[in-house]
Design a protein around this motif. Sequence first.
Motif, short mmCIF file in Angstrom:
data_model
loop_
_atom_site.label_atom_id
_atom_site.label_comp_id
_atom_site.label_asym_id
_atom_site.label_seq_id
_atom_site.Cartn_x
_atom_site.Cartn_y
_atom_site.Cartn_z
N ARG A 34 -0.87 5.60 2.19
CA ARG A 34 -1.59 5.03 1.04
C ARG A 34 -1.95 6.10 0.03
O ARG A 34 -2.33 7.21 0.38
CB ARG A 34 -2.85 4.33 1.53
CG ARG A 34 -3.65 3.64 0.44
CD ARG A 34 -4.84 2.92 1.04
NE ARG A 34 -5.73 2.38 0.05
CZ ARG A 34 -5.85 1.08 -0.24
NH1 ARG A 34 -5.14 0.20 0.42
NH2 ARG A 34 -6.71 0.68 -1.16
N GLU A 36 -4.44 6.18 -3.53
CA GLU A 36 -5.49 5.36 -4.14
C GLU A 36 -5.28 5.07 -5.62
O GLU A 36 -5.73 4.05 -6.12
CB GLU A 36 -6.86 6.02 -3.93
CG GLU A 36 -7.24 6.18 -2.48
CD GLU A 36 -7.32 4.87 -1.70
OE1 GLU A 36 -7.48 3.79 -2.29
OE2 GLU A 36 -7.22 4.94 -0.47
N ALA A 44 -4.54 -3.45 -3.38
CA ALA A 44 -3.39 -2.56 -3.24
C ALA A 44 -2.08 -3.33 -3.36
O ALA A 44 -1.98 -4.49 -2.96
CB ALA A 44 -3.44 -1.85 -1.89
N ARG A 87 -3.61 1.04 -9.49
CA ARG A 87 -4.14 0.45 -8.26
C ARG A 87 -3.58 1.22 -7.07
O ARG A 87 -2.59 1.93 -7.22
CB ARG A 87 -3.79 -1.03 -8.16
CG ARG A 87 -2.30 -1.32 -8.04
CD ARG A 87 -1.97 -2.80 -7.94
NE ARG A 87 -2.51 -3.57 -9.03
CZ ARG A 87 -3.48 -4.47 -8.90
NH1 ARG A 87 -4.00 -4.74 -7.74
NH2 ARG A 87 -3.93 -5.13 -9.95
N PRO A 88 -4.17 1.07 -5.93
CA PRO A 88 -3.62 1.72 -4.74
C PRO A 88 -2.23 1.16 -4.39
O PRO A 88 -1.94 -0.01 -4.69
CB PRO A 88 -4.62 1.37 -3.64
CG PRO A 88 -5.87 0.99 -4.35
CD PRO A 88 -5.44 0.38 -5.64
N ILE A 89 -1.43 1.99 -3.78
CA ILE A 89 -0.15 1.55 -3.23
C ILE A 89 -0.15 1.94 -1.76
O ILE A 89 -0.48 3.07 -1.41
CB ILE A 89 1.05 2.19 -3.95
CG1 ILE A 89 1.10 1.73 -5.41
CG2 ILE A 89 2.35 1.84 -3.23
CD1 ILE A 89 2.23 2.32 -6.21
N GLU A 90 0.20 0.97 -0.94
CA GLU A 90 0.26 1.22 0.50
C GLU A 90 1.65 0.85 1.02
O GLU A 90 2.14 -0.26 0.78
CB GLU A 90 -0.81 0.40 1.21
CG GLU A 90 -0.99 0.80 2.65
CD GLU A 90 -2.26 0.21 3.25
OE1 GLU A 90 -2.21 -0.14 4.44
OE2 GLU A 90 -3.28 0.11 2.54
#
Length: 112
Positions: A34, A36, A44, A87-90
């Motif tokens: 992840r 942030e 996310a 935005r977060p990427i997971e």
Amino acid sequence: MSPASLRAGNLIRGWMEDAGLRTWVDHLGNLHGRVEGMNASAEALLICSHLDTVVDAGIFDGSLGIISALSALKVLNVNGMMGKLRRPIEVIAFSDEEGVRFHSTFLGSAWV
């Protein structure tokens, strides 16, 4: 998990960390990476696939989804753009998605 599964997970985890992601393994064995971005509290974007495969699957079945996501994030990291994500990427590498270990499919994705 089998020795091959552990080696694959360790390799992908190293690639995740090299791409600038924070990593962890959940209780079912799914591997998460992840970043942030600018707004850690935003929902996310999840990019998910699996590392396991079956005998008659395509050569890139599952793993291509994880490797493609990591390649894109690595480029963003190298170019200093990772912190500008909105935005977060997971990225999640699902465990036992094909039912190879427990003979029940979608175990990893059902957990998430």
